[in-house]
Design an enzyme around this catalytic site. Structure first.
Site, PDB file in Angstrom:
ATOM      1  N   TRP A   1      51.820  51.325  48.364  1.00  0.00           N
ATOM      2  CA  TRP A   1      51.985  50.464  49.235  1.00  0.00           C
ATOM      3  C   TRP A   1      53.655  49.682  49.554  1.00  0.00           C
ATOM      4  O   TRP A   1      53.512  48.115  48.232  1.00  0.00           O
ATOM      5  CB  TRP A   1      50.379  49.631  48.341  1.00  0.00           C
TER       6      TRP A   1
ATOM      7  N   LYS B   1      35.147  43.028  59.437  1.00  0.00           N
ATOM      8  CA  LYS B   1      34.792  44.031  59.031  1.00  0.00           C
ATOM      9  C   LYS B   1      35.424  45.121  60.496  1.00  0.00           C
ATOM     10  O   LYS B   1      36.106  46.302  60.377  1.00  0.00           O
ATOM     11  CB  LYS B   1      33.583  44.337  58.781  1.00  0.00           C
TER      12      LYS B   1
ATOM     13  N   GLU C   1      39.283  44.694  61.081  1.00  0.00           N
ATOM     14  CA  GLU C   1      40.139  45.775  59.829  1.00  0.00           C
ATOM     15  C   GLU C   1      39.996  47.199  59.443  1.00  0.00           C
ATOM     16  O   GLU C   1      41.034  47.779  59.194  1.00  0.00           O
ATOM     17  CB  GLU C   1      40.024  44.740  57.631  1.00  0.00           C
TER      18      GLU C   1
ATOM     19  N   ARG D   1      44.277  52.039  46.565  1.00  0.00           N
ATOM     20  CA  ARG D   1      45.453  50.857  46.396  1.00  0.00           C
ATOM     21  C   ARG D   1      47.386  50.771  46.789  1.00  0.00           C
ATOM     22  O   ARG D   1      48.028  49.966  47.173  1.00  0.00           O
ATOM     23  CB  ARG D   1      45.770  51.639  45.207  1.00  0.00           C
TER      24      ARG D   1
ATOM     25  N   HIS E   1      35.129  23.782  72.292  1.00  0.00           N
ATOM     26  CA  HIS E   1      36.341  22.739  71.373  1.00  0.00           C
ATOM     27  C   HIS E   1      37.399  24.067  71.877  1.00  0.00           C
ATOM     28  O   HIS E   1      38.866  23.364  71.543  1.00  0.00           O
ATOM     29  CB  HIS E   1      36.259  22.299  70.178  1.00  0.00           C
TER      30      HIS E   1
ATOM     31  N   GLU F   1      32.430  37.170  58.040  1.00  0.00           N
ATOM     32  CA  GLU F   1      32.812  38.522  57.600  1.00  0.00           C
ATOM     33  C   GLU F   1      32.300  39.463  58.731  1.00  0.00           C
ATOM     34  O   GLU F   1      32.941  40.682  58.879  1.00  0.00           O
ATOM     35  CB  GLU F   1      31.565  38.502  56.459  1.00  0.00           C
TER      36      GLU F   1
ATOM     37  N   CYS G   1      49.814  49.594  43.816  1.00  0.00           N
ATOM     38  CA  CYS G   1      50.037  50.922  43.669  1.00  0.00           C
ATOM     39  C   CYS G   1      49.187  51.242  42.763  1.00  0.00           C
ATOM     40  O   CYS G   1      49.078  50.975  42.497  1.00  0.00           O
ATOM     41  CB  CYS G   1      51.817  51.302  43.652  1.00  0.00           C
TER      42      CYS G   1
ATOM     43  N   ASN H   1      54.122  49.553  39.493  1.00  0.00           N
ATOM     44  CA  ASN H   1      52.468  49.030  40.760  1.00  0.00           C
ATOM     45  C   ASN H   1      53.194  48.355  40.156  1.00  0.00           C
ATOM     46  O   ASN H   1      53.150  47.388  38.805  1.00  0.00           O
ATOM     47  CB  ASN H   1      51.580  49.171  39.195  1.00  0.00           C
ATOM     48  N   GLY H   2      53.246  47.083  41.025  1.00  0.00           N
ATOM     49  CA  GLY H   2      53.633  45.262  40.511  1.00  0.00           C
ATOM     50  C   GLY H   2      55.063  44.892  41.923  1.00  0.00           C
ATOM     51  O   GLY H   2      54.962  45.729  42.438  1.00  0.00           O
TER      52      GLY H   2
ATOM     53  N   LYS I   1      43.572  48.131  48.991  1.00  0.00           N
ATOM     54  CA  LYS I   1      41.549  47.755  48.562  1.00  0.00           C
ATOM     55  C   LYS I   1      42.244  46.623  47.334  1.00  0.00           C
ATOM     56  O   LYS I   1      41.405  45.538  47.501  1.00  0.00           O
ATOM     57  CB  LYS I   1      40.821  48.462  47.744  1.00  0.00           C
TER      58      LYS I   1
HETATM   59  C1  AGP Z   1      37.397  43.482  52.634  1.00  0.00           C
HETATM   60  O1  AGP Z   1      37.035  44.081  53.186  1.00  0.00           O
HETATM   61  C2  AGP Z   1      39.052  43.799  51.963  1.00  0.00           C
HETATM   62  N1  AGP Z   1      39.590  44.647  52.290  1.00  0.00           N
HETATM   63  C3  AGP Z   1      39.823  42.321  51.286  1.00  0.00           C
HETATM   64  O2  AGP Z   1      39.648  41.370  52.452  1.00  0.00           O
HETATM   65  C4  AGP Z   1      39.177  41.910  50.062  1.00  0.00           C
HETATM   66  O3  AGP Z   1      37.794  41.688  50.500  1.00  0.00           O
HETATM   67  C5  AGP Z   1      40.284  40.779  49.216  1.00  0.00           C
HETATM   68  O4  AGP Z   1      41.499  41.460  49.449  1.00  0.00           O
HETATM   69  C6  AGP Z   1      39.399  40.169  48.588  1.00  0.00           C
HETATM   70  O5  AGP Z   1      39.655  41.885  47.339  1.00  0.00           O
HETATM   71  P1  AGP Z   1      38.548  41.924  46.100  1.00  0.00           P
HETATM   72  O6  AGP Z   1      37.420  41.602  46.399  1.00  0.00           O
HETATM   73  O7  AGP Z   1      38.622  42.588  44.845  1.00  0.00           O
HETATM   74  O8  AGP Z   1      39.786  39.717  44.969  1.00  0.00           O
END
Ligand code: AGP
Length: 614
Positions: A77, A491, A494, A27, A510, A487, A2, A103-104, A609
């Site tokens: 969050w 993208k 998400e 966050r 397979h 990747e 958070c 936060n935590g 994030k």
């Molecule tokens: C990336 O688009 C993501 N939102 C997520 O996978 C991110 O890369 C992951 O949580 C790792 O975060 P970090 O690089 O800050 O450790």
């Protein structure tokens, strides 16, 4: 995971808290709240959903708090208890005199709750945090000293936390503390800001103190004092932050993600400056604090990361093994920490993280450090908890990334991996000087090539729209671009919520090939090089099952026109560097699909994030 903010000073606090929370929306963003000190009480306002809802609540109550100059805020969050007004922070003790934001995760909250209920506390929410509000209030009632109460309470709580606490007995005081979660104090002129991260106050002050684990800060409008866990006062280390407020504006782009995609050519340029002087000269990487002897004798490398950083790590493995002949294992941090891993002082452990805060990666790094490995951290946040664990710190300097979907930080991580691999190969003499020279020359050309791709964004947008209504998407690639497929799929998933999967193309037959029919788009990352022909055959196999075929390619092979329904062309590039080129159109495809579907591109549902919980 958070965001928390606090302010004590002379300005009206409402706007400061709301603006600070807005900068921390990366966050979490499922609910928000503030506690504001008024003349005779502490008023709490909360709202479910995005921050705009809290703004509306505060607008309706502005007259009650417009002259207040002390307050704390929170953007959530959810981890314990659904996103709702009742579970939103701040949480209060039963009489409402003590308020906290957190936060935590409080790991022993159930035990604390049983104890506190036995003492007569009534719990209202399903959160772990509420137990801390009751606990500190109960201790304060005996001690009548808020700072002392926080010290005593933190000895009882287990887990990770950053906390800001106010009590109605003190009209201008906030007490803050942290353990395994970030908290930074901004020092202004007769005013103090507290936040989970710098963007929350960078426009007000660049002077800051990073609170260390178990320290307790007592902040009033005209003083602040930091004590260690034993209550000993310590001299705060005020740092001047390198961040510029302008980095946090969209600069005319519709979303931060689009802006951040466009920043990538300059990010590569900035990283290469001073590190590759000319293609003839060796890479300069003073950040690596390993002796040449140790580097030569390394027998193993482990790379630990999550999400997008994990995909950068997979490409890192490919190039380090290719250039340096050292075995490299890559593992998701969340798996690494719960099994017996074999590391010793001859293993280099690399942690990759945009935020430098990701709990799983941080724990994994601490475990490896305890086993004596040299820790190299690749991060965008040299001020982060992970950076502080580093023996060698490669700061990728991508600037603050606001969009939850990582783009420019991925590019910066990849570029750093190439520099590291070439640097190690030069020391070990494991790759010919001529091939490394060619590679460095090619790297210096990358920014222009990325700019060329960005000039074709309208074509990519048109292609993206054709596929916006699909429910599933498959990305295939081989070799060094297999992680690019992962990747690209991440993208799309998400930000558009389309079910996208990346496969090594050879695996298609397979099992996954069973899913192919005329409704399934298959995007083939078909870059010139060692696996081109193989991938072409795999694409033909997919076409034969009537899949809708898209090529992302630097090949001019006329055969492609028959095989593919859509072709996205990118500038030619050597195979080893192709992941740096191929990812950009995939970021744009994901962006344009999500934007076309009207999704919340920068703040996708259920995500945050910085994932500071395991
Ligand atoms: C990336 O688009 C993501 N939102 C997520 O996978 C991110 O890369 C992951 O949580 C790792 O975060 P970090 O690089 O800050 O450790």
């Amino acid at each position: 995971m958070c965001g928390i903010v606090g302010y004590v000073g002379k300005k009206s606090v409402v706007g400061i808290l709301l603006d600070g929370l807005e900068q921390l929306e990366y966050r979490g963003y499922d609910s928000a709240g503030v506690a504001i000190k008024t003349e005779d009480a502490i008023n709490v306002y909360k709202a479910e959903g995005k921050l705009g809802n809290l703004r509306d609540v505060l607008t309706a109550h502005l007259s009650e708090v417009s002259s207040s100059t002390v307050g704390i805020g929170h953007i959530r969050w959810a981890t314990h208890g659904a996103p709702s007004v009742i579970n939103a922070h701040p949480h209060t003790c039963n009489c409402g005199n003590l308020v906290i934001v957190h936060n935590g995760i409080i790991e022993n909250y159930k035990e604390l709750k049983i104890e506190l209920e036995a003492m007569g506390c009534k719990f209202r929410s399903q959160t772990d945090t509420e137990s801390v509000a009751h606990l500190i209030a109960a201790i304060y009632d005996k001690e009548k000293d808020l700072t002392k109460a926080v010290h005593i309470a933190t000895q009882k709580i287990q887990g990770a936390y950053a906390l800001c606490i106010m009590h109605n007995d003190f009209p201008k005081k906030i007490v803050a503390t942290k353990r395994n979660a970030p908290l930074v104090i901004g020092v202004g002129d007769g005013e103090y800001y507290i936040a989970s991260d710098v963007p929350a106050f960078i426009k007000h002050t660049k002077n800051a103190v990073y609170l260390q684990d178990n320290q307790v800060a007592t902040i009033t409008n005209d003083s602040f004092k930091i004590e260690d866990e034993n209550g000993k006062v310590i001299e705060p280390k005020v740092e001047v932050l390198p961040w510029e407020p302008v980095a946090l504006s969209k600069m005319g782009y519709k979303h931060f993600m689009l802006k951040e995609i466009h920043e990538q050519p300059d990010i590569i340029r900035n990283i290469l400056v001073g590190k590759i002087k000319t293609s003839d000269s060796p890479i300069v990487l003073n950040e690596v604090n390993l002796t040449r002897e140790t580097l030569k004798n390394l027998n193993r490398i482990q790379i630990i990361a999550c999400g997008t950083s994990l995909h950068a790590a997979l490409i890192g493995k490919y190039i380090i093994e290719d250039f340096c002949n050292i075995p490299v294992d890559v593992e998701a941090s969340s798996e690494y920490i719960y099994r017996k891993t074999v590391t010793d002082e001859n293993t280099l452990v690399i942690g990759v993280s945009q935020s430098g805060e990701t709990a799983d990666t941080l724990t994994a790094i601490k475990q490896s450090k305890a086993r004596g490995s040299h820790i190299l951290i690749i991060t965008n946040r040299p001020d982060s908890a992970m950076a502080r664990e580093a023996d060698s710190l490669l700061s990728v300097n991508a600037g603050i990334e606001v969009s939850v979907a990582a783009t420019k930080s991925y590019m910066a991580q990849l570029t750093s991996f190439y520099l590291l691999a070439i640097y190690m190969a030069e020391i070990k003499g494991s790759k010919s000087a001529e091939s490394l020279k060619e590679l460095k020359a090619e790297m210096l050309l990358l920014p222009q090539k990325l700019e060329q791709i960005l000039t074709q964004k309208q074509q990519i947008q048109a292609c993206a729209r054709k596929y916006a209504n699909t429910r599933d998407f498959i990305y295939i690639a081989r070799g060094i671009n297999y992680p690019t497929a992962l990747e690209g799929a991440l993208k799309l998933k998400e930000i558009s919520y389309i079910n996208a999967t990346g496969y090594p193309a050879g695996e298609l037959k397979h099992g996954p090939i069973a899913m192919l029919d005329e409704t399934m788009p298959v995007l083939s990352i078909l870059m010139n090089g060692s696996v081109y022909e193989k991938l072409l055959s795999n694409s033909e196999e997919a076409k034969a099952r009537n899949a809708r075929m898209i090529a992302l390619t630097n090949s001019n092979n006329p055969k492609l026109n028959d095989l593919f329904d859509d072709i996205i062309r990118v500038p030619d590039v050597v195979e080893l560097l192709s992941p740096l080129i191929a990812i950009v159109p995939l970021q744009l495809i994901a962006y344009y699909i999500a934007e076309f579907l009207g999704k919340d591109v920068d703040q996708p549902r259920n995500l945050a994030k910085s994932v500071t919980v395991e």
